[in-house]
Design a protein around this motif. Structure first.
Motif, mmCIF file in Angstrom:
data_model
loop_
_atom_site.group_PDB
_atom_site.id
_atom_site.type_symbol
_atom_site.label_atom_id
_atom_site.label_comp_id
_atom_site.label_asym_id
_atom_site.label_seq_id
_atom_site.Cartn_x
_atom_site.Cartn_y
_atom_site.Cartn_z
ATOM 1 N N PRO A 1 0.825 -1.218 0.000
ATOM 2 C CA PRO A 1 0.000 0.000 0.000
ATOM 3 C C PRO A 1 0.856 1.265 0.000
ATOM 4 C CG PRO A 1 0.062 -0.962 2.186
ATOM 5 C CD PRO A 1 0.751 -1.938 1.293
ATOM 6 N N SER A 2 0.299 2.325 -0.570
ATOM 7 C CA SER A 2 1.019 3.599 -0.648
ATOM 8 C C SER A 2 0.263 4.714 0.063
ATOM 9 C CB SER A 2 1.252 3.980 -2.119
ATOM 10 O OG SER A 2 0.018 4.086 -2.801
ATOM 11 N N ASP A 3 -0.562 4.343 1.038
ATOM 12 C CA ASP A 3 -1.327 5.348 1.780
ATOM 13 C C ASP A 3 -0.402 6.208 2.626
ATOM 14 O OD1 ASP A 3 -3.616 4.239 0.741
ATOM 15 O OD2 ASP A 3 -3.895 2.879 2.442
ATOM 16 N N ALA A 4 -0.685 7.487 2.634
ATOM 17 C CA ALA A 4 0.103 8.414 3.443
ATOM 18 C C ALA A 4 -0.638 8.750 4.728
ATOM 19 C CB ALA A 4 0.390 9.687 2.652
ATOM 20 N N GLU A 5 0.108 8.924 5.810
ATOM 21 C CA GLU A 5 -0.498 9.333 7.077
ATOM 22 C C GLU A 5 -0.635 10.852 7.086
ATOM 23 O OE1 GLU A 5 1.534 7.850 10.435
ATOM 24 O OE2 GLU A 5 1.397 5.731 9.837
ATOM 25 N N THR A 6 -1.880 11.321 7.113
ATOM 26 C CA THR A 6 -2.131 12.764 7.095
ATOM 27 C C THR A 6 -3.061 13.147 8.231
ATOM 28 O OG1 THR A 6 -4.021 12.512 5.598
ATOM 29 C CG2 THR A 6 -1.852 12.871 4.590
ATOM 30 N N GLU B 1 1.715 20.047 2.394
ATOM 31 C CA GLU B 1 2.239 19.008 3.283
ATOM 32 C C GLU B 1 1.621 17.650 2.968
ATOM 33 O OE1 GLU B 1 3.218 21.582 7.337
ATOM 34 O OE2 GLU B 1 1.182 20.819 6.981
ATOM 35 N N ILE B 2 0.322 17.648 2.656
ATOM 36 C CA ILE B 2 -0.349 16.394 2.301
ATOM 37 C C ILE B 2 0.228 15.838 0.994
ATOM 38 C CG2 ILE B 2 -2.540 15.398 1.547
ATOM 39 C CD1 ILE B 2 -3.950 17.287 3.483
ATOM 40 N N ALA B 3 0.446 16.727 0.024
ATOM 41 C CA ALA B 3 1.007 16.302 -1.264
ATOM 42 C C ALA B 3 2.400 15.716 -1.071
ATOM 43 C CB ALA B 3 1.045 17.481 -2.226
ATOM 44 N N ALA C 1 5.127 8.636 0.674
ATOM 45 C CA ALA C 1 4.538 7.309 0.911
ATOM 46 C C ALA C 1 4.610 6.454 -0.356
ATOM 47 C CB ALA C 1 3.099 7.451 1.378
ATOM 48 N N LYS C 2 4.326 7.062 -1.494
ATOM 49 C CA LYS C 2 4.377 6.331 -2.761
ATOM 50 C C LYS C 2 5.800 5.880 -3.070
ATOM 51 C CE LYS C 2 2.030 7.717 -6.300
ATOM 52 N NZ LYS C 2 1.463 8.562 -7.369
ATOM 53 N N ALA C 3 6.750 6.759 -2.804
ATOM 54 C CA ALA C 3 8.155 6.425 -3.066
ATOM 55 C C ALA C 3 8.607 5.277 -2.172
ATOM 56 C CB ALA C 3 9.028 7.652 -2.840
ATOM 57 N N ALA C 4 8.198 5.322 -0.899
ATOM 58 C CA ALA C 4 8.573 4.266 0.042
ATOM 59 C C ALA C 4 7.934 2.933 -0.361
ATOM 60 C CB ALA C 4 8.145 4.653 1.455
ATOM 61 N N ALA C 5 6.667 2.995 -0.798
ATOM 62 C CA ALA C 5 5.967 1.775 -1.218
ATOM 63 C C ALA C 5 6.618 1.174 -2.457
ATOM 64 C CB ALA C 5 4.503 2.085 -1.485
#
Length: 566
Positions: free
Chosen positions: A383-388, A396-398, A404-408
């Motif tokens: 998953p590539s969900d970010a904690e916001t 900041e959300i972007a 998160a996408k890069a880490a996933a």
């Protein structure tokens, strides 16, 4: 009075009375003590009797299934499992089914001649019959299955659920499976059920379904499997909206109504309804004329398209329907016309839909059996969900989303590389899926999805597995809205219609097989309550007022915790 007799002084008489009084007091104490002892003996007796009753109820046979004597704890396990299963599936929707789990089950009707208590009893007994019949057979056949992992998963899920409910595991267990439930007993039943399930699946997989059987079933049920292509256009009746009445008008009508008799009020309401119906009929008649006028102009598919585009208010209006099953066509009158066995390409008609205040212009294109292959595929979801948080700015959300996408992606590439550098087989891929995938629908099955139909998955996932060049053993990383998927293409499977019929026939044969096993098994309750017995499914199911109140897990756990604290 002789000289030997001592004269009683006032002091002597006082002491004598005190002594006599003391003797009376000692007697009272002894009587009280005897009374207390008797009361304690009585209490101990009552407690012993209640303990004996509980012991008897817990250990004596509650119901006999064939040659198997079932105790109350086991019966409760299946009884409450039925309730828990229904609640987990429907939740608060149970009230719409006429079931309130906070009230006695024997005071609520499942049907005209059956209460919910009887329904769950019947389900529990039938489940036990199947379990015992298959258990006897698998023992005789020497079937083996290690259910250790299944039992451990159950215990883990029980502990997690208990913590979520704020209860001890013991309290949660009793709330879920009855007051006699113990972890040891429930583990035993879970283990047995897991072995029986494995045996059931083993038999079912071995059941043969021939092509001739599939063809014969299809011929008898074509409407359920065929697809149609057609064109449809809705001509809605232009019914004027009822003008909203002002407060003054409403008050005037109310005052008028108060001066009218009941008959006059009814006549006034009938007149108003008749006027509204007349308006609707006029609008429907006008819509019918327009629909038939359009129908007369249709000569082929192209002319239908031209007419629709000329009338469309939006480009997005969909009038061409392709590969549609009968169950997906609405309204049912349109479905019946499309799937008529006499239907031919080029047929057209106007169909009234009074419930929707409209007419449909329908043009039939084709009916066929969709032979498109399904596919089998494995995947590992990262998953590539970010904690916001709400306090974060859009920037900041972007930024968090990109991180998160890069880490996933980095994790997906690492797992993919691990697989490539290892054995790089389907089995090794399945092992990595079980260890890393967050997709609850497939992670416990090696990431496998079988018989996937076109359009079943999200777009990029779907496009990859149904690529014309796709072949068995292909792998890649695909991004979707859920994250990154490490893909493994297993291969093509059969056409959806054929697999569906095959599953249906196999299930029918399995049901016949199990029915033959359980049919000879007699069900006998150890205690028949003084109530009318009800015949259900070839067995006698006694009505009972015992344990008739079933509550939701959370409510019952709460009460169990309170009792424990008390």
């Amino acid at each position: 009075m002789s000289d030997n007799e001592k004269k009683m002084t006032r002091y002597d008489m006082k002491m004598q009375r005190r002594q006599q009084g003391g003797q009376k007091t000692d007697g009272g104490v002894r009587l009280l003590a005897l009374g207390c002892i008797a009361f304690l003996v009585f209490c101990v007796g009552v407690f012993a009797w209640k303990t004996y009753q509980t012991h008897q109820e817990k250990n004596e046979t509650y119901v006999t299934i064939g040659e198997h004597e079932v105790k109350k704890a086991e019966y409760d396990y299946y009884f409450y499992s039925g309730i828990n299963s229904l609640y987990s599936y429907y939740g608060d929707m149970l009230s719409y089914m006429g079931l309130d789990l906070s009230k006695p089950l024997d005071e609520q009707n499942f049907s005209e001649d059956m209460t919910w208590q009887e329904y769950f009893d019947e389900q529990a007994v039938m489940q036990m019959k199947q379990v015992y019949a298959l258990s006897d057979e698998l023992t005789e056949a020497g079937f083996e299955y290690d259910a250790t992992e299944d039992v451990n998963d159950f215990v883990d899920s029980l502990k997690t659920a208990a913590v979520s409910a704020g209860a001890t595991s013991e309290a949660y267990l009793k709330a879920s499976y009855g007051s006699f439930a113990t972890i040891k007993e429930v583990e035993r039943l879970v283990e047995r059920d897991s072995i029986v399930d494995a045996y059931y699946n083993d038999i079912m997989e071995g059941i043969e379904v021939t092509d001739d059987e599939i063809t014969a079933y299809y011929e008898d049920n074509k409407d359920n499997y065929d697809s149609v292509d057609y064109m449809i256009w809705e001509v809605a009746a232009d019914i004027p909206e009822t003008e909203e009445e002002t407060v003054d008008e409403t008050e005037t009508e109310d005052e008028t109504a108060e001066t009218l008799s009941e008959e006059e009020q009814a006549e006034l309401e009938a007149q108003k309804a008749a006027e509204e119906e007349a308006v609707k009929e006029a609008a429907m008649a006008d819509a019918e004329v327009k629909a038939n006028d359009m129908l007369d102009q249709i000569t082929d598919q192209e002319s239908f398209e031209t007419l629709c585009e000329a009338q469309a208010d939006e480009d997005s209006i969909e009038y061409l329907k392709t590969n549609v099953k009968m169950s997906s066509v609405t309204p049912t009158t349109v479905a019946s016309w499309l799937f008529d066995s006499e239907r031919q390409t080029g047929d057209k008609t106007v169909i009234e839909y009074s419930a929707g205040n409209a007419y449909y212009v329908v043009y039939f294109l084709n009916r066929y059996l969709d032979e498109t292959k399904t596919v089998d595929v494995r995947h590992i979801l990262i998953p590539s969900d970010a904690e916001t948080t709400d306090e974060m700015t859009e920037e900041e959300i972007a930024a968090a989303t990109e991180d998160a996408k890069a880490a996933a992606l980095e994790k997906a590439e690492s797992i993919y590389e691990e697989w490539q550098e290892g054995e790089a087989t389907e089995d090794s891929f399945a092992a990595l899926a079980e260890a890393n995938s967050t997709d609850t629908g497939s992670s416990t099955n090696g990431g496998l999805y079988e018989a996937v139909t076109y359009g079943q998955m999200v777009d990029s996932f779907n496009d990859w597995i149904f690529d014309d060049e796709r072949k068995a053993g292909d792998t890649d990383i695909v991004e979707t809205e859920y994250g990154y998927h490490i893909m493994y293409f297993v291969g093509d499977n059969g056409a959806a219609w054929k697999l569906s019929i095959e599953d249906t026939l196999r299930s029918q044969k399995m049901n016949e097989y199990v029915t033959a096993l359980v049919e000879p098994m007699e069900v006998v309750y150890a205690k028949q309550p003084e109530t009318e017995e009800t015949e259900t499914s070839g067995e006698t199911t006694a009505e009972t007022t015992e344990d008739t109140t079933a509550e939701t897990t959370a409510e019952t756990v709460s009460e169990s915790v309170e009792e424990t604290e008390e």
